[in-house]
Design a protein around this motif. Structure first.
Motif, PDB file in Angstrom:
ATOM      1  N   GLN A   1     -12.111  65.814  56.482  1.00  0.00           N
ATOM      2  CA  GLN A   1     -10.507  66.807  56.684  1.00  0.00           C
ATOM      3  C   GLN A   1      -9.553  64.962  56.275  1.00  0.00           C
ATOM      4  N   LYS A   2     -10.390  64.677  57.972  1.00  0.00           N
ATOM      5  CA  LYS A   2      -9.901  62.621  57.389  1.00  0.00           C
ATOM      6  C   LYS A   2     -10.325  61.897  56.100  1.00  0.00           C
ATOM      7  N   SER A   3     -11.815  62.104  55.463  1.00  0.00           N
ATOM      8  CA  SER A   3     -11.512  61.422  54.582  1.00  0.00           C
ATOM      9  C   SER A   3     -10.499  62.261  53.445  1.00  0.00           C
ATOM     10  N   ILE A   4      -9.585  63.570  53.780  1.00  0.00           N
ATOM     11  CA  ILE A   4      -9.071  63.251  52.749  1.00  0.00           C
ATOM     12  C   ILE A   4      -7.522  62.892  52.414  1.00  0.00           C
ATOM     13  N   GLN A   5      -6.952  63.423  54.082  1.00  0.00           N
ATOM     14  CA  GLN A   5      -6.345  62.531  54.248  1.00  0.00           C
ATOM     15  C   GLN A   5      -5.847  61.088  54.017  1.00  0.00           C
ATOM     16  N   ASN A   6      -6.752  60.476  53.985  1.00  0.00           N
ATOM     17  CA  ASN A   6      -7.249  58.674  54.205  1.00  0.00           C
ATOM     18  C   ASN A   6      -6.932  58.836  52.596  1.00  0.00           C
ATOM     19  N   ALA A   7      -8.056  59.673  51.757  1.00  0.00           N
ATOM     20  CA  ALA A   7      -7.513  59.936  50.008  1.00  0.00           C
ATOM     21  C   ALA A   7      -5.885  59.854  49.627  1.00  0.00           C
ATOM     22  N   GLN A   8      -5.561  60.740  50.627  1.00  0.00           N
ATOM     23  CA  GLN A   8      -4.151  61.137  50.200  1.00  0.00           C
ATOM     24  C   GLN A   8      -2.808  59.762  50.249  1.00  0.00           C
ATOM     25  N   ALA A   9      -2.931  59.245  51.523  1.00  0.00           N
ATOM     26  CA  ALA A   9      -2.915  58.372  52.101  1.00  0.00           C
ATOM     27  C   ALA A   9      -2.767  57.222  51.036  1.00  0.00           C
ATOM     28  N   GLU A  10      -3.490  57.161  50.669  1.00  0.00           N
ATOM     29  CA  GLU A  10      -3.986  56.020  49.304  1.00  0.00           C
ATOM     30  C   GLU A  10      -3.496  56.226  48.314  1.00  0.00           C
ATOM     31  N   ILE A  11      -3.172  57.161  47.737  1.00  0.00           N
ATOM     32  CA  ILE A  11      -2.701  57.727  46.466  1.00  0.00           C
ATOM     33  C   ILE A  11      -1.230  57.827  46.652  1.00  0.00           C
ATOM     34  N   ALA A  12      -0.976  58.407  47.843  1.00  0.00           N
ATOM     35  CA  ALA A  12       0.674  58.206  48.341  1.00  0.00           C
ATOM     36  C   ALA A  12       0.679  57.247  48.378  1.00  0.00           C
ATOM     37  N   GLY A  13       0.192  56.140  48.435  1.00  0.00           N
ATOM     38  CA  GLY A  13       0.225  54.641  48.585  1.00  0.00           C
ATOM     39  C   GLY A  13       0.786  54.049  47.543  1.00  0.00           C
ATOM     40  N   ILE A  14      -0.747  54.503  46.313  1.00  0.00           N
ATOM     41  CA  ILE A  14      -0.295  54.015  45.443  1.00  0.00           C
ATOM     42  C   ILE A  14       0.956  54.424  44.461  1.00  0.00           C
ATOM     43  N   ALA A  15       1.171  55.752  44.516  1.00  0.00           N
ATOM     44  CA  ALA A  15       1.999  56.135  44.141  1.00  0.00           C
ATOM     45  C   ALA A  15       3.529  55.627  44.116  1.00  0.00           C
ATOM     46  N   MET A  16       3.588  55.910  45.383  1.00  0.00           N
ATOM     47  CA  MET A  16       4.723  55.068  45.968  1.00  0.00           C
ATOM     48  C   MET A  16       4.220  53.183  45.188  1.00  0.00           C
ATOM     49  N   LEU A  17       3.863  52.691  45.461  1.00  0.00           N
ATOM     50  CA  LEU A  17       3.969  51.130  44.787  1.00  0.00           C
ATOM     51  C   LEU A  17       4.327  51.008  43.051  1.00  0.00           C
ATOM     52  N   ALA A  18       3.610  52.715  42.411  1.00  0.00           N
ATOM     53  CA  ALA A  18       4.013  52.878  40.777  1.00  0.00           C
ATOM     54  C   ALA A  18       5.039  52.682  40.929  1.00  0.00           C
ATOM     55  N   ALA A  19       6.345  54.228  41.668  1.00  0.00           N
ATOM     56  CA  ALA A  19       7.511  54.548  41.903  1.00  0.00           C
ATOM     57  C   ALA A  19       8.559  53.070  42.316  1.00  0.00           C
ATOM     58  N   SER A  20       8.139  52.005  42.640  1.00  0.00           N
ATOM     59  CA  SER A  20       8.819  51.577  43.368  1.00  0.00           C
ATOM     60  C   SER A  20       8.571  50.670  42.030  1.00  0.00           C
ATOM     61  N   LYS A  21       7.720  50.307  41.154  1.00  0.00           N
ATOM     62  CA  LYS A  21       7.374  48.747  40.362  1.00  0.00           C
ATOM     63  C   LYS A  21       8.791  50.038  39.362  1.00  0.00           C
ATOM     64  N   ILE A  22       8.517  51.459  39.116  1.00  0.00           N
ATOM     65  CA  ILE A  22       8.839  51.833  38.349  1.00  0.00           C
ATOM     66  C   ILE A  22      10.728  52.172  37.918  1.00  0.00           C
ATOM     67  N   ILE A  23      10.988  52.627  39.332  1.00  0.00           N
ATOM     68  CA  ILE A  23      12.065  52.945  39.498  1.00  0.00           C
ATOM     69  C   ILE A  23      13.491  50.606  40.125  1.00  0.00           C
ATOM     70  N   ASN A  24      12.694  49.703  40.306  1.00  0.00           N
ATOM     71  CA  ASN A  24      12.670  48.636  40.486  1.00  0.00           C
ATOM     72  C   ASN A  24      13.179  48.062  41.492  1.00  0.00           C
TER      73      ASN A  24
END
Length: 161
Positions: free
Chosen positions: A115-138
């Motif tokens: 569960q912790k690994s899944i949460q950590n992976a979700q957090a990392e994925i969310a961070g990467i997605a946020m980074l990608a989204a912020s670059k897209i939205i600028n």
């Protein structure tokens, strides 16, 4: 005619007197001593027989006790074996229960780690997605908006599974 020889008569009288003296002073004490000795021997024989029969009784009692002691020793050994078997079974049961408990705890720990690994992976994925989204939205949103957006994203990802 017949002549009487006084020597023969005196000899006969002497023999009779000697016989009475011997009877009174020798035969009677010797006879009494022999009777006492015979009585003593008979008593000794009777005592020996009593001691012998008592010894046989004691021997039989000791043999019975020895047999009983052998039976008791066998019983004690069997009881000890039974107790050892029960103790072994009890320890085996406890060991199995402990092993099952350890396995259950290990499963829980593994599940928590997963569960912790899944949460950590979700957090990392969310961070990467946020980074990608912020670059897209600028544009960069504030932290509260990021957290809300991240929560919505994780819910969508979790719902899609």
């Amino acid at each position: 005619m017949l002549t009487l020889n006084w020597n023969i008569i005196w000899t006969f009288v002497n023999i009779l007197i000697l016989f009475f003296f011997l009877k009174k002073f020798l035969f009677k004490p010797v006879t009494e001593m022999i009777e006492k000795r015979e009585e003593l021997i008979n008593n000794s024989l009777q005592n020996a027989e009593e001691v012998k029969s008592e010894a046989f009784k004691l021997k039989e009692e000791y043999e019975g006790e020895l047999s009983h002691a052998g039976d008791e020793a066998s019983k004690i050994i069997n009881d000890a074996r039974e107790k050892a078997a029960l103790e072994t079974n009890r320890q085996l049961k406890e060991t199995r229960e402990e092993a099952a408990r350890i396995l259950q705890e290990a499963s829980k720990t593994i599940e928590l780690e997963r569960q912790k690994s899944i949460q950590n992976a979700q957090a990392e994925i969310a961070g990467i997605a946020m980074l990608a989204a912020s670059k897209i939205i600028n544009k960069n949103m504030d932290d509260d908006a990021n957290k809300q957006f991240l929560g919505d994203f994780v819910k969508e990802v979790g719902a899609s599974k």
